[in-house]
Scaffold this active site. Structure first.
Site, PDB file in Angstrom:
ATOM      1  N   ARG A 188       0.779  -1.087   0.038  1.00 23.47           N
ATOM      2  CA  ARG A 188       0.019  -0.003  -0.021  1.00 23.47           C
ATOM      3  C   ARG A 188       0.679   1.170   0.020  1.00 23.47           C
ATOM      4  O   ARG A 188       1.891   1.196   0.850  1.00 23.47           O
ATOM      5  CB  ARG A 188      -1.056   0.123   1.167  1.00 23.47           C
ATOM      6  CG  ARG A 188      -1.532   1.440   1.529  1.00 23.47           C
ATOM      7  CD  ARG A 188      -2.379   1.549   2.419  1.00 23.47           C
ATOM      8  NE  ARG A 188      -3.718   1.216   2.098  1.00 23.47           N
ATOM      9  CZ  ARG A 188      -4.939   1.412   2.447  1.00 23.47           C
ATOM     10  NH1 ARG A 188      -5.211   2.444   3.297  1.00 23.47           N
ATOM     11  NH2 ARG A 188      -5.948   0.669   1.931  1.00 23.47           N
ATOM     12  N   HIS A 205      -7.410   1.080  -6.177  1.00 22.79           N
ATOM     13  CA  HIS A 205      -7.673   0.224  -5.079  1.00 22.79           C
ATOM     14  C   HIS A 205      -8.550  -1.159  -5.368  1.00 22.79           C
ATOM     15  O   HIS A 205      -9.576  -1.177  -5.178  1.00 22.79           O
ATOM     16  CB  HIS A 205      -8.417   1.076  -4.296  1.00 22.79           C
ATOM     17  CG  HIS A 205      -8.419   0.710  -2.660  1.00 22.79           C
ATOM     18  ND1 HIS A 205      -7.653  -0.354  -2.391  1.00 22.79           N
ATOM     19  CD2 HIS A 205      -9.186   1.315  -1.409  1.00 22.79           C
ATOM     20  CE1 HIS A 205      -8.048  -0.689  -0.955  1.00 22.79           C
ATOM     21  NE2 HIS A 205      -8.827   0.405  -0.696  1.00 22.79           N
ATOM     22  N   GLN A 242     -10.357  -3.441  -2.879  1.00 26.03           N
ATOM     23  CA  GLN A 242     -11.624  -2.841  -2.506  1.00 26.03           C
ATOM     24  C   GLN A 242     -12.956  -3.129  -3.258  1.00 26.03           C
ATOM     25  O   GLN A 242     -14.052  -3.359  -2.770  1.00 26.03           O
ATOM     26  CB  GLN A 242     -11.272  -1.240  -2.270  1.00 26.03           C
ATOM     27  CG  GLN A 242     -12.690  -0.458  -1.941  1.00 26.03           C
ATOM     28  CD  GLN A 242     -13.094  -0.335  -0.455  1.00 26.03           C
ATOM     29  OE1 GLN A 242     -12.226  -0.779   0.746  1.00 26.03           O
ATOM     30  NE2 GLN A 242     -14.266  -0.839  -0.113  1.00 26.03           N
ATOM     31  N   ASP A 289     -16.844   8.282  -1.272  1.00 25.60           N
ATOM     32  CA  ASP A 289     -15.506   8.125  -0.632  1.00 25.60           C
ATOM     33  C   ASP A 289     -15.039   9.515   0.101  1.00 25.60           C
ATOM     34  O   ASP A 289     -15.495  10.540  -0.421  1.00 25.60           O
ATOM     35  CB  ASP A 289     -14.502   7.702  -1.608  1.00 25.60           C
ATOM     36  CG  ASP A 289     -13.087   7.331  -0.942  1.00 25.60           C
ATOM     37  OD1 ASP A 289     -12.615   7.342   0.333  1.00 25.60           O
ATOM     38  OD2 ASP A 289     -12.173   7.007  -1.573  1.00 25.60           O
ATOM     39  N   CYS A 318     -16.114   2.969   0.932  1.00 18.17           N
ATOM     40  CA  CYS A 318     -14.978   1.869   1.356  1.00 18.17           C
ATOM     41  C   CYS A 318     -14.460   2.244   2.622  1.00 18.17           C
ATOM     42  O   CYS A 318     -13.901   1.347   3.141  1.00 18.17           O
ATOM     43  CB  CYS A 318     -13.855   2.415   0.229  1.00 18.17           C
ATOM     44  SG  CYS A 318     -13.416   4.050   0.309  1.00 18.17           S
ATOM     45  N   ARG A 367     -13.888  -7.260   2.737  1.00 18.57           N
ATOM     46  CA  ARG A 367     -12.560  -6.965   2.357  1.00 18.57           C
ATOM     47  C   ARG A 367     -11.669  -8.083   2.707  1.00 18.57           C
ATOM     48  O   ARG A 367     -10.961  -8.830   2.163  1.00 18.57           O
ATOM     49  CB  ARG A 367     -12.043  -5.916   3.182  1.00 18.57           C
ATOM     50  CG  ARG A 367     -12.800  -4.633   3.021  1.00 18.57           C
ATOM     51  CD  ARG A 367     -12.586  -4.011   1.731  1.00 18.57           C
ATOM     52  NE  ARG A 367     -11.095  -4.181   1.154  1.00 18.57           N
ATOM     53  CZ  ARG A 367     -10.046  -3.198   1.396  1.00 18.57           C
ATOM     54  NH1 ARG A 367     -10.318  -2.185   2.127  1.00 18.57           N
ATOM     55  NH2 ARG A 367      -8.804  -3.304   0.846  1.00 18.57           N
TER      56      ARG A 367
END
Ligand code: CP
Ligand code: NVA
Length: 311
Positions: A107, A134, A137, A229, A270, A298
């Protein structure tokens, strides 16, 4: 042996619709097993480097618990702990990781870092978020849509907010590939880039997905799910004032939820959420929200990616 054994998971651009659906089916199986208390030992003898340049709650916990509970050994490494393009080149770190680990989760900022890690380590690398994408996700997001609506083809997902961030970009790819109609509601200054839109138009053509980008909140009409988001992604903190100015009228509140004119519309995020900015507390904590199922998913989807690529 899985058809995906040995593959990295860097962006959904690299995966076909069939491969994405394979991962989602596997995630469903894993979730069903977990609910019955059937945890196996499928990562025994394997090791996972968890490399973080940016902070994380869900992604770190999902990788670490999914891998560890099946007998694998995850090793958390922040960039404060190791040399990463500092004293030692990224390529050399990747080569060493390739000798010690079964896979790497990265990440961080640059997508290129994840790609370089994959190239020089010769082991699967999972993108746990970069400035551009991402992808893990979006697997959880689509799994949550499947749980609520059954098939997702022909459903309408509306993303409201920063239309050019990593989550919006990855959602566009996932929806375009799977035939989900995807509307981005964002001010023109934050439109997703043309290059990505062109790529997604090709996938959408094949899947029957309709991709729309508009500054008008009326675009939520008929949406099965509204998604938002944060307005300020990690690494963009200096843009706060500008983002608040551009995005204030794009808050997801109950009035916007009602504008879908569908009572079964669900809300997705998310997470982490800044309640009172991109979404109001009554919506994210209310009956239409599926953000907490989405967070749980997730773990199941990330376990699916690791199982498919490592065993
Ligand atoms: N959604 C997500 O990636 O959460 P974290 O930043 O907490 O990992
Ligand atoms: N767009 C957000 C997503 C966090 C999961 C960020 O990059 O900070």
């Amino acid at each position: 042996m899985s058809i995906l054994k040995g593959r990295s998971f860097l962006t959904l651009l690299d995966y076909t619709a069939e491969e994405i659906l394979y991962l989602l089916n596997l995630a469903k199986k894993i979730k069903d097993e977990a609910k019955k208390g059937k945890i196996k030992r499928r990562f025994e003898g394997k090791t996972l480097a968890l490399l973080f340049e940016k902070r994380s709650t869900r992604t770190r916990c999902a990788f670490e618990t999914a891998f560890g509970e099946e007998g694998g050994h995850p090793v958390f490494l922040s960039t404060n702990d190791i040399q990463l393009g500092g004293k030692e080149s990224l390529e050399d770190t990747a080569r060493v990781f390739g000798r010690m680990f079964s896979a790497i989760q990265f990440r961080g900022f640059k997508q290129e870092t994840a790609e370089t890690l994959a190239k020089y380590s010769n082991i699967p690398v999972y993108n746990g978020l970069s400035d551009l994408y991402h992808p893990t996700q979006v697997l959880a997001d689509i799994m949550t849509l499947q749980e609520n609506f059954g098939g997702v083809k022909g459903k309408k997902l509306c993303y409201v907010g920063d239309g050019r961030n990593n989550v919006a970009r990855s959602l566009m790819i996932g929806c375009a590939k799977l035939g989900i109609h995807f509307t981005v509601i964002t001010p023109a200054e934050l439109n997703p880039d043309e290059e990505l839109r062109k790529k997604c138009a090709v996938f959408a053509q094949a899947s029957g997905s309709i991709i729309t980008v508009t500054p008008n909140t009326d675009g939520v009409l008929g949406a099965d799910a509204l998604y938002t988001d944060v307005w300020i992604s990690m690494g963009e903190e200096e843009k706060r004032d500008e983002r608040v100015r551009l995005l204030s009228r794009y808050q997801v509140n109950q009035q916007l939820m009602n504008m879908t004119a569908k009572k079964e519309t669900i809300f997705l995020h998310c997470l982490p959420a800044v309640k009172g900015e991109e979404v109001t507390a009554d919506v994210i904590d209310g009956p239409q929200s599926r953000a907490w199922d989405e967070a749980e998913n997730r773990k199941h989807t990330i376990k699916a990616v690791m199982l498919a690529t490592l065993t």
